[in-house]
Design an enzyme around this catalytic site. Structure first.
Site, short mmCIF file in Angstrom:
data_model
loop_
_atom_site.label_atom_id
_atom_site.label_comp_id
_atom_site.label_asym_id
_atom_site.label_seq_id
_atom_site.Cartn_x
_atom_site.Cartn_y
_atom_site.Cartn_z
N ASP A 284 20.63 12.23 -44.39
CA ASP A 284 22.01 12.40 -44.85
C ASP A 284 22.09 13.30 -46.10
OD1 ASP A 284 24.82 11.33 -44.80
OD2 ASP A 284 24.24 10.66 -46.80
N GLU A 326 21.58 16.76 -42.04
CA GLU A 326 23.03 16.71 -42.16
C GLU A 326 23.38 17.52 -43.40
OE1 GLU A 326 27.05 15.05 -43.33
OE2 GLU A 326 25.23 14.64 -44.44
#
Ligand code: GLC
Length: 650
Positions: A284, A326
């Site tokens: 992330d 991401e």
């Protein structure tokens, strides 16, 4: 690569390893460590070589990799070896993904097991279960503020449930994807709690400052991620009497990777999850991993070095495990998260194709493909052994982060064009688009959009009006967008209820912990009674679900849809159409011409003008989706409003 200094260090580290590690059979581990050690050492040295405890930290790093290897099951090691042999396995067209919340798609993790048949029915074989780790009740950022990286949030289940899911998935050849939130922890994480109590060791895990002097320097060049609800990048902690860096929300404390202890802790966590049977880890917010005064603190070179080091270390212990980056950043920056070289400086094998996603939405608003062409042309070829995650919607907002120059080349003025897009999807321009504005920034004028796929393309308002024609055209837009992500090259990632046409869910406005975050409008709980309508002919659910199911099944059969940089964008003379060719590099005669009409009206494609796209004869064309010859008029192919074709030779 053999290099004296690193190898003598490696030998001394192996001598110093704890006896319980040395006693194990580490054959495969040593081979991989030997192969990767020079790279690991060089990266670790670049990042931490200036420290007096460098050698000790290096020893700890090797111990973490060795412990991870010892804990890896024989079954997972078997898969590692199989994937090492078939190293391009994830570039195949056979993979189709879906992202979902365990307590939105299902009730919880045990209930998710009951719903595996849904994946099989649709053809999904890669499932990203959104964050499930322990996080505070309210201040959780949808699970991205983690208070324990090794414990499951007991509202959704426990570790055994995850192991069961991994096992059930493996039996069915479904890949499991889980998140690792590398950039920050919740302020309720044990490390943060110790830091608050004044423990210097844990204060060094974060960016913590006595006064505003350094924070103010950082602020001069750092943008705001959530300008409306979390302005500024630092938060005052009264108990500690210090400022802490909080780039996202004030309760998400940024980890300090200039401290090697942080890197080693996070690697340990990565390997822990790899050993639970996770096939792919979604890393992330990777763009934010390195902070440097005077920069935006995004996409810094050292953020890339950290990812390269993570990859090299993970390859030693669990080489079958892939990383997804991401990084929702500018097109030119996104591609860098694959790494500089497929072997020497590898980072993540997979990256979110946020560029394509945003371009597709731009095409929906403008009904033309000028910017889409411009943006795709400027997407550089990716590395070998790397692939895109192509998506239309996800749990986050849609940002229109195109390159300003591309916008100009497409004939628009950048800031007014972005404003038009926000107005369009928030219904100011076309009342049928039911998006919500997200994080308007008064200073920069930027804003993003939230909303479910179905509501953004007009299905919600068409259903309210009971207008059959508009319902049909909304459905066609849903299918058009999926027709593209399923054939573009990369792994298509469907979102939660999109195959069922799930609409916006406004109930978040009544929940105090969600009402300030519009993203909850597109994170609904699936109504499984309604979802049954996918089996009833004539319903919206049936039409969307069965069309997607068919497209997925076709994709899996077509070798030209695998991802080997085997796409050619075709320049055509109709600005409403997107037209690209996919071919199988092994068998060039296997090719598919994808054409998508972004306009509501029928459009022509003059194939002769592009030499019949290299096909033998027009009369030989067949559309893979309908099984029919494409409509033709006046020697040209005709596409209905929002129609797409996957044309191939008969
Ligand atoms: C990622 C997540 C997003 C979250 C952010 C901070 O971008 O997708 O939902 O808010 O990271 O963790």
């Amino acid at each position: 690569m053999y290099e004296q200094i690193s190898h003598s260090l490696l030998n001394s580290i192996l001598d110093d390893l704890k006896p319980e590690i040395r006693r194990q059979d580490l054959r495969h581990f040593y081979t991989r460590l030997g192969a990767n050690f020079y790279a690991i050492y060089s990266l670790f040295y670049t990042l931490y070589g200036h420290r007096a405890d460098f050698k000790l930290q290096m020893l700890r790093l090797v111990e973490v990799m060795a412990k991870g290897y010892i804990d890896r099951s024989t079954e997972l090691e078997r898969i590692d070896i199989q994937r090492e042999q078939d190293h391009n396995w994830f570039l195949s067209q056979k993979w189709v993904g879906m992202a979902l919340y365990s307590n939105g798609f299902a009730d919880n993790l045990p209930d998710l097991i009951n719903k595996i048949s849904y994946f099989q029915e649709l053809g999904i074989n890669m499932v990203h279960i959104m964050p499930i780790l322990k996080c505070p009740e309210g201040k959780s950022d949808g699970g991205y503020a983690i208070s324990d990286f090794r414990e499951i949030d007991d509202r959704v289940g426990n570790l055994q449930d995850v192991r069961n899911i991994a096992e059930e998935f493996r039996k069915r050849d479904i890949l499991l994807v889980l998140d690792i939130v590398l950039n920050h922890t919740s302020d309720e994480h044990e490390w943060a709690k110790q830091a608050i109590k004044g423990d210097r060791r844990f204060q060094d895990y974060y960016y913590i400052f006595e006064n505003r002097e350094v924070p103010d320097m950082f602020e001069q060049s750092m943008p705001n991620v959530f300008p409306e609800t979390a302005p500024g990048n630092f938060t005052w902690n009264a108990e500690m009497g210090k400022w802490v860096m909080t780039v996202f929300h004030d309760y998400q404390w940024d980890l300090n990777y200039s401290n090697p202890a942080v890197f080693i802790e996070m690697l340990d966590i990565i390997l822990f999850w790899a050993n639970q049977g996770v096939d792919i880890l979604r890393l992330d917010a990777v763009a934010f991993l390195w902070k440097k005064i005077g920069t935006t603190c995004q996409n810094e070179r050292k953020a890339h070095l950290i990812l390269q080091l993570m990859k090299d270390c993970c390859q030693v212990t669990a080489p079958g495990v892939l990383f997804i980056a991401e990084a929702i950043v500018a097109p030119i920056e996104i591609i860098k998260y694959f790494g500089e070289d497929a072997i020497v400086a590898k980072e993540c094998e997979i990256a979110y194709n946020a560029t394509l996603m945003a371009l597709l939405w731009e095409g929906i608003a403008t009904k033309n493909t000028k910017l889409i062409y411009q943006g795709i042309k400027n997407l550089p070829n990716k590395l070998d052994r790397a692939t895109w995650l192509n998506y239309v919607r996800c749990h986050d907002d849609i940002g229109f982060g195109f390159d300003d120059n591309d916008i100009r080349l497409a004939g628009y003025e950048p800031s007014s064009h972005r404003r038009f897009l926000v107005d369009y999807f928030s219904g100011k321009y076309d009342a049928s688009a039911k998006g919500l504005v997200f994080m308007p920034n008064e200073v920069t004028g930027d804003a993003r959009i939230c909303g479910s796929l179905a509501s953004l393309v007009g299905l919600e308002s068409a259903l309210e009006d009971g207008n059959e024609q508009l319902i049909a055209s909304s459905i066609n837009r849903i299918l058009l967008l999926h027709g593209i992500i399923l054939s573009f090259g990369g792994i298509p990632l469907l979102y939660n209820g999109d195959a069922l046409g799930v609409l916006n869910d406004y109930s978040f406005t009544e929940n105090p912990s969600k009402c300030n975050d519009n993203r909850w409008v597109h994170r609904p709980k699936i109504d499984w009674e309604k979802a049954e309508l996918r089996k009833k002919q004539g319903t919206v659910e049936y039409t969307i679900f069965n069309a997607m199911k068919k497209m997925i099944a076709i994709r899996k059969e077509i070798s030209a849809f695998a991802d080997f940089n085997n796409r050619e964008l075709l320049q055509i003379d109709n600005p409403h159409l997107l037209c690209f060719m996919r071919f199988d590099p092994q068998r060039p005669s296997e090719k598919v011409l994808a054409i998508a009409n972004f306009d509501a009206n029928p459009q022509y494609l003059d194939l002769e003008a592009i030499g019949n796209a290299g096909f033998s004869a027009y009369s030989q064309f067949v559309d893979l989706y309908s099984g029919k010859m494409p409509s033709q008029h006046d020697g040209r192919i005709v596409l209905q409003g929002y129609q797409f074709y996957w044309l191939t030779d008969k």
